[in-house]
Design a protein around this motif. Structure first.
Motif, PDB file in Angstrom:
ATOM      1  N   CYS A 270       4.844  -1.358   9.655  1.00 27.61           N
ATOM      2  CA  CYS A 270       5.397  -0.283  10.828  1.00 27.61           C
ATOM      3  C   CYS A 270       6.748   0.125  10.431  1.00 27.61           C
ATOM      4  CB  CYS A 270       5.629  -0.853  12.194  1.00 27.61           C
ATOM      5  SG  CYS A 270       4.207  -1.458  12.805  1.00 27.61           S
ATOM      6  N   GLY A 271       6.490   1.602   9.983  1.00 26.65           N
ATOM      7  CA  GLY A 271       7.692   2.318   9.407  1.00 26.65           C
ATOM      8  C   GLY A 271       8.877   1.720   8.472  1.00 26.65           C
ATOM      9  N   ILE A 272       7.908   1.144   7.508  1.00 27.64           N
ATOM     10  CA  ILE A 272       8.481   0.533   6.205  1.00 27.64           C
ATOM     11  C   ILE A 272       8.751   1.782   5.128  1.00 27.64           C
ATOM     12  CG2 ILE A 272       7.839  -1.739   6.818  1.00 27.64           C
ATOM     13  CD1 ILE A 272       6.355  -1.649   4.599  1.00 27.64           C
ATOM     14  N   VAL A 273       9.317   1.438   4.245  1.00 27.02           N
ATOM     15  CA  VAL A 273       9.504   2.246   3.054  1.00 27.02           C
ATOM     16  C   VAL A 273       8.909   1.764   1.926  1.00 27.02           C
ATOM     17  CG1 VAL A 273      10.965   3.388   1.431  1.00 27.02           C
ATOM     18  CG2 VAL A 273      11.800   3.384   3.769  1.00 27.02           C
ATOM     19  N   TYR A 274       8.006   2.531   1.165  1.00 29.39           N
ATOM     20  CA  TYR A 274       7.329   2.063   0.005  1.00 29.39           C
ATOM     21  C   TYR A 274       7.874   2.571  -1.527  1.00 29.39           C
ATOM     22  CZ  TYR A 274       3.846   1.507   3.509  1.00 29.39           C
ATOM     23  OH  TYR A 274       3.201   0.875   4.684  1.00 29.39           O
ATOM     24  N   LYS A 275       8.198   1.547  -2.334  1.00 33.27           N
ATOM     25  CA  LYS A 275       8.893   1.832  -3.335  1.00 33.27           C
ATOM     26  C   LYS A 275       8.256   2.676  -4.380  1.00 33.27           C
ATOM     27  CE  LYS A 275      12.062   0.864  -6.677  1.00 33.27           C
ATOM     28  NZ  LYS A 275      13.428   1.195  -6.423  1.00 33.27           N
ATOM     29  N   SER A 276       6.822   2.903  -4.282  1.00 28.78           N
ATOM     30  CA  SER A 276       6.034   3.851  -5.082  1.00 28.78           C
ATOM     31  C   SER A 276       4.644   4.071  -4.225  1.00 28.78           C
ATOM     32  CB  SER A 276       5.719   3.339  -6.441  1.00 28.78           C
ATOM     33  OG  SER A 276       4.992   2.178  -6.660  1.00 28.78           O
ATOM     34  N   GLU A 277       3.982   5.123  -4.825  1.00 27.08           N
ATOM     35  CA  GLU A 277       2.648   5.406  -4.352  1.00 27.08           C
ATOM     36  C   GLU A 277       1.563   4.086  -4.428  1.00 27.08           C
ATOM     37  OE1 GLU A 277       1.216   7.997  -2.660  1.00 27.08           O
ATOM     38  OE2 GLU A 277       2.823   9.439  -3.168  1.00 27.08           O
ATOM     39  N   ASP A 278       2.132   3.231  -5.426  1.00 22.90           N
ATOM     40  CA  ASP A 278       0.901   2.279  -5.739  1.00 22.90           C
ATOM     41  C   ASP A 278       1.314   1.016  -4.813  1.00 22.90           C
ATOM     42  OD1 ASP A 278      -0.439   3.732  -7.501  1.00 22.90           O
ATOM     43  OD2 ASP A 278       1.054   2.958  -9.067  1.00 22.90           O
ATOM     44  N   SER A 279       2.534   0.728  -4.264  1.00 28.50           N
ATOM     45  CA  SER A 279       2.925  -0.310  -3.676  1.00 28.50           C
ATOM     46  C   SER A 279       2.283  -0.720  -2.451  1.00 28.50           C
ATOM     47  CB  SER A 279       4.430  -0.123  -2.893  1.00 28.50           C
ATOM     48  OG  SER A 279       5.365   0.203  -3.772  1.00 28.50           O
ATOM     49  N   PHE A 280       1.579   0.162  -1.692  1.00 30.78           N
ATOM     50  CA  PHE A 280       0.646  -0.165  -0.660  1.00 30.78           C
ATOM     51  C   PHE A 280      -0.488  -0.600  -1.117  1.00 30.78           C
ATOM     52  CE2 PHE A 280      -2.689   1.230   2.395  1.00 30.78           C
ATOM     53  CZ  PHE A 280      -2.293   0.759   3.641  1.00 30.78           C
ATOM     54  N   SER A 281      -1.397  -0.069  -1.941  1.00 31.36           N
ATOM     55  CA  SER A 281      -2.599  -0.455  -2.277  1.00 31.36           C
ATOM     56  C   SER A 281      -2.275  -1.863  -3.228  1.00 31.36           C
ATOM     57  CB  SER A 281      -3.235   0.562  -3.233  1.00 31.36           C
ATOM     58  OG  SER A 281      -2.412   1.088  -4.255  1.00 31.36           O
ATOM     59  N   ASN A 282      -1.243  -1.988  -3.823  1.00 30.53           N
ATOM     60  CA  ASN A 282      -0.942  -3.418  -4.519  1.00 30.53           C
ATOM     61  C   ASN A 282      -0.863  -4.216  -3.569  1.00 30.53           C
ATOM     62  OD1 ASN A 282      -1.109  -1.959  -7.011  1.00 30.53           O
ATOM     63  ND2 ASN A 282       1.062  -1.875  -7.372  1.00 30.53           N
ATOM     64  N   LEU A 283      -0.360  -4.155  -2.467  1.00 29.84           N
ATOM     65  CA  LEU A 283      -0.246  -5.033  -1.339  1.00 29.84           C
ATOM     66  C   LEU A 283      -1.511  -5.591  -1.062  1.00 29.84           C
ATOM     67  CD1 LEU A 283       1.467  -7.020   0.389  1.00 29.84           C
ATOM     68  CD2 LEU A 283       1.581  -4.983   2.039  1.00 29.84           C
ATOM     69  N   LEU A 284      -2.386  -4.743  -0.699  1.00 32.42           N
ATOM     70  CA  LEU A 284      -3.653  -5.043  -0.128  1.00 32.42           C
ATOM     71  C   LEU A 284      -4.381  -5.717  -1.197  1.00 32.42           C
ATOM     72  CD1 LEU A 284      -4.422  -1.783   2.036  1.00 32.42           C
ATOM     73  CD2 LEU A 284      -3.450  -4.053   2.766  1.00 32.42           C
ATOM     74  N   SER A 285      -4.600  -5.373  -2.497  1.00 29.11           N
ATOM     75  CA  SER A 285      -5.272  -6.080  -3.380  1.00 29.11           C
ATOM     76  C   SER A 285      -5.004  -7.508  -3.481  1.00 29.11           C
ATOM     77  CB  SER A 285      -5.141  -5.147  -4.877  1.00 29.11           C
ATOM     78  OG  SER A 285      -3.622  -5.466  -5.263  1.00 29.11           O
ATOM     79  N   GLY A 286      -3.967  -7.820  -2.999  1.00 28.21           N
ATOM     80  CA  GLY A 286      -3.252  -9.191  -3.141  1.00 28.21           C
ATOM     81  C   GLY A 286      -3.724 -10.017  -1.632  1.00 28.21           C
ATOM     82  N   CYS A 287      -4.678  -9.349  -0.859  1.00 26.79           N
ATOM     83  CA  CYS A 287      -5.028 -10.107   0.159  1.00 26.79           C
ATOM     84  C   CYS A 287      -6.380 -10.109   0.257  1.00 26.79           C
ATOM     85  CB  CYS A 287      -4.343  -9.254   1.452  1.00 26.79           C
ATOM     86  SG  CYS A 287      -2.643  -8.818   1.733  1.00 26.79           S
ATOM     87  N   PRO A 288      -7.030 -11.252  -0.242  1.00 28.56           N
ATOM     88  CA  PRO A 288      -8.594 -11.244  -0.259  1.00 28.56           C
ATOM     89  C   PRO A 288      -9.196 -11.527   1.120  1.00 28.56           C
ATOM     90  CG  PRO A 288      -7.483 -13.374  -1.228  1.00 28.56           C
ATOM     91  CD  PRO A 288      -6.384 -12.334  -0.929  1.00 28.56           C
ATOM     92  N   VAL A 289      -8.454 -11.931   1.947  1.00 26.72           N
ATOM     93  CA  VAL A 289      -9.293 -12.337   3.243  1.00 26.72           C
ATOM     94  C   VAL A 289      -8.818 -11.450   4.221  1.00 26.72           C
ATOM     95  CG1 VAL A 289      -9.970 -14.587   2.416  1.00 26.72           C
ATOM     96  CG2 VAL A 289      -7.770 -14.444   3.647  1.00 26.72           C
ATOM     97  N   LEU A 290      -8.105 -10.358   4.220  1.00 28.84           N
ATOM     98  CA  LEU A 290      -7.541  -9.758   5.349  1.00 28.84           C
ATOM     99  C   LEU A 290      -8.504  -9.292   6.069  1.00 28.84           C
ATOM    100  CD1 LEU A 290      -4.743  -8.575   6.178  1.00 28.84           C
ATOM    101  CD2 LEU A 290      -5.312  -6.587   4.917  1.00 28.84           C
ATOM    102  N   GLU A 291      -8.235  -9.173   7.536  1.00 32.01           N
ATOM    103  CA  GLU A 291      -9.277  -8.953   8.605  1.00 32.01           C
ATOM    104  C   GLU A 291      -8.529  -7.812   9.592  1.00 32.01           C
ATOM    105  OE1 GLU A 291     -10.729 -12.203  10.866  1.00 32.01           O
ATOM    106  OE2 GLU A 291     -11.716 -13.126   8.824  1.00 32.01           O
ATOM    107  N   ASP A 292      -7.221  -7.714   9.567  1.00 31.34           N
ATOM    108  CA  ASP A 292      -6.678  -6.923  10.663  1.00 31.34           C
ATOM    109  C   ASP A 292      -5.294  -6.221  10.007  1.00 31.34           C
ATOM    110  OD1 ASP A 292      -5.085  -6.085  12.599  1.00 31.34           O
ATOM    111  OD2 ASP A 292      -6.021  -7.486  14.097  1.00 31.34           O
ATOM    112  N   LEU A 293      -5.287  -4.950   9.983  1.00 35.18           N
ATOM    113  CA  LEU A 293      -4.387  -3.997   9.403  1.00 35.18           C
ATOM    114  C   LEU A 293      -4.008  -3.161  10.266  1.00 35.18           C
ATOM    115  CD1 LEU A 293      -2.639  -3.168   6.852  1.00 35.18           C
ATOM    116  CD2 LEU A 293      -4.694  -1.737   6.045  1.00 35.18           C
ATOM    117  N   THR A 294      -2.706  -3.087  10.473  1.00 37.91           N
ATOM    118  CA  THR A 294      -1.816  -1.886  11.273  1.00 37.91           C
ATOM    119  C   THR A 294      -0.808  -1.100  10.419  1.00 37.91           C
ATOM    120  OG1 THR A 294      -2.143  -3.089  13.245  1.00 37.91           O
ATOM    121  CG2 THR A 294      -0.475  -1.544  13.467  1.00 37.91           C
ATOM    122  N   VAL A 295      -1.189   0.193  10.378  1.00 34.88           N
ATOM    123  CA  VAL A 295      -0.076   0.720   9.651  1.00 34.88           C
ATOM    124  C   VAL A 295       0.697   1.933  10.300  1.00 34.88           C
ATOM    125  CG1 VAL A 295       0.300   2.301   7.407  1.00 34.88           C
ATOM    126  CG2 VAL A 295      -1.524   0.504   7.575  1.00 34.88           C
TER     127      VAL A 295
END
Length: 453
Positions: free
Chosen positions: A182-207
């Motif tokens: 919520c309202g955070i800053v991303y270091k680069s365009e890939d920071s967001f997708s890289n984070l999600l790629s490391g969450c193999p069982v993620l069920e609930d996401l709020t952005v």
């Protein structure tokens, strides 16, 4: 007289004894609780509030340190001058719970990176499951410690406000199921997708996006396990930044969107979608490009056609274009809640024509800027049978305008299975007169209970 006075004093003493005995019983009830149950009760308090109970008795002195939860806020004042740094170190040193279910830290002042990294390392060592970090300081951002990415036990991660996300090249959260950004800053365009790629069982996401989209404007959500997604973007800028989401979540069951609508692209059909909630609001700038913005809204509505429950408020000026929901059909839709105003009746009409199994219809009227709205296609839907299965109809904010009355007539005439109709009117003088008028309208259902509130 003497006997009467003596009797009165005796009754008074007896009542005092009974009260004291009752008080003792109450105290005994609390004292007889097990340590684990008391710790469970204390877990509903903040760490500061739980710590205050240490003055009750010797037994209570250390009970708060066994609570598997630490919740700390930077609430310094003249009465409480201790720095948050001092408090955190002190609490972590005294805390004795072997497993830490929840660690929550909220700060409104700059936080030293070394201290933050030390605290995170400590709570990870205690197998923290829920980590909540919020730093709100307009002049200085706080970089999320790399130590966070080594946690294997975390199930819920919440990051809010002035936090910079810079993901390492290789990491994994094997247990993470709920993620809130919520309202955070991303270091680069890939920071967001890289984070999600490391969450193999993620069920609930709020952005929740920052107003200035600091760090990124394009986001990819490639999460096959995701069941719930919420996106929010609100801006006070005269013409906010544009953004794009590419979403691949075929298991999605719950979708929510609030705010100024960007370009949302669903790579695969949301075949398992059950509940969708969309509330769109934008500034006056949309009037300059109404056709483009309206097309986005219709596109999103089409993507949600598998939902069983749909709540949508398309906005007041954002739907002025006459796009089409066709060829989408809403075969699964049984409940529709629609935020109606002068500018978007045509969207409601389009939805009713393609929802043959609708059972509950709720209209919430919202015309804050009515004088600026344009009346669009307000007549009832063309074609019969649209409401053949409807059993309940609510209209909140009814004002007895001509097009509103015509729509109510249409519902009564088409809904053969209607059991209940509720009309909520804010004007007290209007209620009685309209109820009499309403009773004269022809209707298909003879068992319909009509209520005017």
């Amino acid at each position: 007289m003497a006997n009467s006075a003596t009797h009165h004093q005796s009754d008074s003493k007896r009542r005092k004894v009974e009260l004291s005995q009752d008080a003792a019983v109450s105290i005994d009830r609390i004292s007889n609780l097990s340590d684990s149950l008391i710790c469970h009760i204390l877990s509903f308090l903040s760490t500061e509030e739980a710590g205050v109970t240490s003055i009750l008795s010797n037994r209570w002195k250390l009970l708060w340190t066994l609570v598997p939860k630490i919740n700390l806020n930077d609430n310094r004042s003249e009465e409480n001058p201790l720095s948050l740094t001092h408090v955190v170190y002190r609490v972590l040193a005294l805390h004795r719970a072997p497993l830490l279910r929840n660690f929550s830290l909220t700060s409104f002042s700059p936080c030293d990176p070394f201290h933050l990294d030390t605290w995170i390392h400590t709570v990870i060592g205690r197998k923290v499951q829920h980590l909540y970090l919020q730093f709100s300081h307009s002049k200085k951002l706080v970089k999320l410690p790399r130590t966070v990415f080594t946690c294997k036990t975390i199930v819920i991660l919440e990051l809010r406000a002035d936090i910079v996300l810079d993901t390492p090249s290789n990491f994994q959260f094997p247990s993470l199921k709920i993620l809130c950004l919520c309202g955070i800053v991303y270091k680069s365009e890939d920071s967001f997708s890289n984070l999600l790629s490391g969450c193999p069982v993620l069920e609930d996401l709020t952005v929740e996006l920052r107003e200035d989209l600091d760090g990124a404007s394009s986001f990819k959500i490639i999460v096959p396990t995701l069941k719930r997604l919420e996106i929010e973007f609100g801006s006070v800028y005269p013409k906010p930044y544009d953004y794009k989401f590419e979403i691949y979540s075929p298991a999605l069951e719950n979708f929510r969107f609030y705010g100024d609508l960007g370009n949302l692209v669903f790579i695969e059909k949301l075949a398992k979608l059950v509940d969708a909630h969309v509330s769109i609001y934008a500034g006056h700038w949309v009037l300059e490009n109404g056709l483009h913005y309206g097309a986005r809204i219709f596109k999103l509505v089409r993507e949600l056609n598998c939902s069983k429950f749909l709540s949508i408020s398309p906005g007041q000026k954002e739907c002025l274009c006459f796009d089409s929901i066709y060829p989408s059909m809403y075969q699964n839709l049984v409940r529709l809640e629609f935020g109606v105003n002068l500018s978007n009746w045509h969207v409601l009409k389009a939805l009713l024509l393609v929802a043959p199994n609708l059972k509950v219809l709720v209209l919430d009227k919202n015309d804050d800027d009515e004088e600026e709205n344009r009346l669009c296609c307000i007549g009832p839907p063309d074609g019969s049978g649209c409401l053949s299965l409807l059993t309940a109809f609510n209209f909140n904010g009814f004002e007895e305008l001509e097009h509103e009355v015509e729509f109510v007539k249409y519902v009564l005439n088409e809904a053969r299975l209607l059991n209940a109709m509720t009309i909520k009117i804010n004007d007290k003088h209007l209620k009685e007169s309209f109820l009499q008028r309403l009773s004269m309208f022809p209707r298909q259902s003879t068992k319909c209970l009509i209520t005017v509130e």
